[in-house]
Scaffold this motif. Structure first.
Motif, PDB file in Angstrom:
ATOM      1  N   ASN A 195      21.982 -16.109 -47.608  1.00  0.00           N
ATOM      2  CA  ASN A 195      22.394 -15.294 -46.467  1.00  0.00           C
ATOM      3  C   ASN A 195      21.367 -14.216 -46.144  1.00  0.00           C
ATOM      4  OD1 ASN A 195      24.846 -16.646 -46.006  1.00  0.00           O
ATOM      5  ND2 ASN A 195      25.900 -15.428 -47.561  1.00  0.00           N
ATOM      6  N   ARG A 196      20.786 -13.638 -47.170  1.00  0.00           N
ATOM      7  CA  ARG A 196      19.752 -12.617 -46.951  1.00  0.00           C
ATOM      8  C   ARG A 196      18.564 -13.213 -46.190  1.00  0.00           C
ATOM      9  NH1 ARG A 196      17.832  -7.572 -49.411  1.00  0.00           N
ATOM     10  NH2 ARG A 196      19.826  -7.475 -50.481  1.00  0.00           N
ATOM     11  N   LEU A 197      18.199 -14.435 -46.527  1.00  0.00           N
ATOM     12  CA  LEU A 197      17.102 -15.101 -45.826  1.00  0.00           C
ATOM     13  C   LEU A 197      17.439 -15.353 -44.361  1.00  0.00           C
ATOM     14  CD1 LEU A 197      16.054 -17.525 -48.685  1.00  0.00           C
ATOM     15  CD2 LEU A 197      14.519 -15.877 -47.578  1.00  0.00           C
ATOM     16  N   CYS A 198      18.723 -15.543 -44.050  1.00  0.00           N
ATOM     17  CA  CYS A 198      19.131 -15.684 -42.647  1.00  0.00           C
ATOM     18  C   CYS A 198      18.890 -14.387 -41.884  1.00  0.00           C
ATOM     19  CB  CYS A 198      20.609 -16.073 -42.556  1.00  0.00           C
ATOM     20  SG  CYS A 198      20.978 -17.742 -43.132  1.00  0.00           S
ATOM     21  N   PHE A 199      19.208 -13.255 -42.514  1.00  0.00           N
ATOM     22  CA  PHE A 199      18.960 -11.957 -41.878  1.00  0.00           C
ATOM     23  C   PHE A 199      17.457 -11.738 -41.701  1.00  0.00           C
ATOM     24  CE2 PHE A 199      23.319 -11.263 -43.088  1.00  0.00           C
ATOM     25  CZ  PHE A 199      23.806 -10.352 -42.164  1.00  0.00           C
ATOM     26  N   ALA A 200      16.688 -12.168 -42.684  1.00  0.00           N
ATOM     27  CA  ALA A 200      15.229 -12.045 -42.579  1.00  0.00           C
ATOM     28  C   ALA A 200      14.704 -12.900 -41.437  1.00  0.00           C
ATOM     29  CB  ALA A 200      14.577 -12.456 -43.895  1.00  0.00           C
ATOM     30  N   ALA A 201      15.266 -14.096 -41.269  1.00  0.00           N
ATOM     31  CA  ALA A 201      14.845 -14.981 -40.184  1.00  0.00           C
ATOM     32  C   ALA A 201      15.120 -14.356 -38.825  1.00  0.00           C
ATOM     33  CB  ALA A 201      15.563 -16.334 -40.298  1.00  0.00           C
TER      34      ALA A 201
END
Length: 320
Positions: free
Chosen positions: A173-179
């Motif tokens: 999920n954190r990587l989604c925010f980063a994306a």
């Protein structure tokens, strides 16, 4: 915390910035941590005229100043446990018309009244916190559209005591925010790389799947279809995936399919987007459903009364 009403009391906070969203600021102050607005203002310069909220910037600011964060796919029962542990969770919910989503702090709940309490950015003359109240079933339906994501910010010694149902979803999920940050910075390569990493960690992450589908749809790649469909297998209430399929089929002139997926999105949440009605009106015009066109244009203006093209739409309705 009010034990009888399962209610947390947060400070009234009004200051926010695109890199320090109000929910992050309010929860940080709840933990007696003042995040420097000057830092957020400086960081915001790299985003130019962007006017939304960049949650990952706020999260990283909170972490730099002593808080720990988990971003997990959760449930209503777990949300209540988080509140009862003294932590005010931040959830992602559908936005008002023409805003994709918004973050909201949950300050409590009442099982007796079957309600959820939201922190509201508005105070009384005495400066006290005000709350919005929503029935639990309506809240859970809306929350489910966003994959029931919850952002938990707390000191590490408190957060470490919590056991989460789906802790493995945190890094994905954190990587989604980063994306999303990379997309705002107009770096699609980095955004896609982040989403690929997110899906390597959690292949059924519906948020990552629909975000990648949206990016590929923007590139006119039919590969987006499979991603949206996978997202819907993981979360059958993913409004954005149904809408994404409708948009792709619209621009590829597959009007019957476009209408079908717009219909499914509207069934989930008829008030979430005004634009979907304008898009469906165009599709229905191509399919010869003139009465449907008129109905959709009226719904578009009802949901979005301040639409910049209101005059043009009203003229079109009169001519139908």
């Amino acid at each position: 915390m009010d034990e009888e009403n399962h209610e947390l009391f947060l400070p009234l906070v009004e200051e926010e910035n695109i890199c320090l969203p109000l929910p992050i600021n309010a929860v940080s102050q709840y933990w007696n941590i003042q995040l420097p607005m000057s830092e957020a203002i400086e960081t915001a310069k790299k985003y130019g005229a962007f006017s939304g909220s960049i949650m990952i910037e706020g999260i990283e600011s909170a972490e730099r100043h002593g808080l720990q964060c988990k971003i997990v796919s959760s449930s209503l029962s777990e949300l209540k446990k988080i509140i009862d542990s003294g932590i005010p969770p931040i959830v992602l919910l559908p936005g008002i018309p023409e805003i994709t989503q918004h973050a909201s702090i949950i300050t409590g709940y009442s099982d007796e009244e079957n309600t959820i309490f939201h922190y509201v950015q508005k105070g009384t003359q005495e400066g006290e916190q005000q709350e919005g109240v929503i029935p639990q079933n309506i809240f859970d339906d809306e929350w489910s559209e966003e994959g029931r994501l919850v952002i938990i910010l707390a000191p590490s010694e408190i957060l470490s005591k919590l056991m989460f149902e789906n802790i493995s979803s945190d890094q994905s999920n954190r990587l989604c925010f980063a994306a999303e940050r990379y997309n705002i910075l107009q770096n699609p390569e980095k955004a896609l790389e982040s989403l690929k990493q997110a899906l390597e960690i959690s292949p059924d992450n519906s948020v990552a799947l629909h975000l990648m589908g949206t990016m590929l749809s923007t590139q006119n790649s039919s590969d987006c279809i499979n991603l949206f469909e996978q997202s819907l297998k993981s979360n059958k209430r993913s409004y954005l995936s149904y809408n994404g399929l409708g948009n792709f089929y619209l621009k590829t002139n597959q009007f019957e399919k476009a209408e079908n997926f717009y219909n499914k999105a509207i069934e989930i949440n008829p008030k979430r987007s005004a634009k979907i009605y304008k898009n469906r009106a165009y599709v229905r015009e191509k399919l010869g459903n003139i009465s449907g066109v008129k109905d959709d244009l009226k719904k578009y203006l009802k949901i979005f009364p301040r639409a910049p093209d209101r005059g043009i739409i009203e003229q079109a309705i009169r001519e139908l």
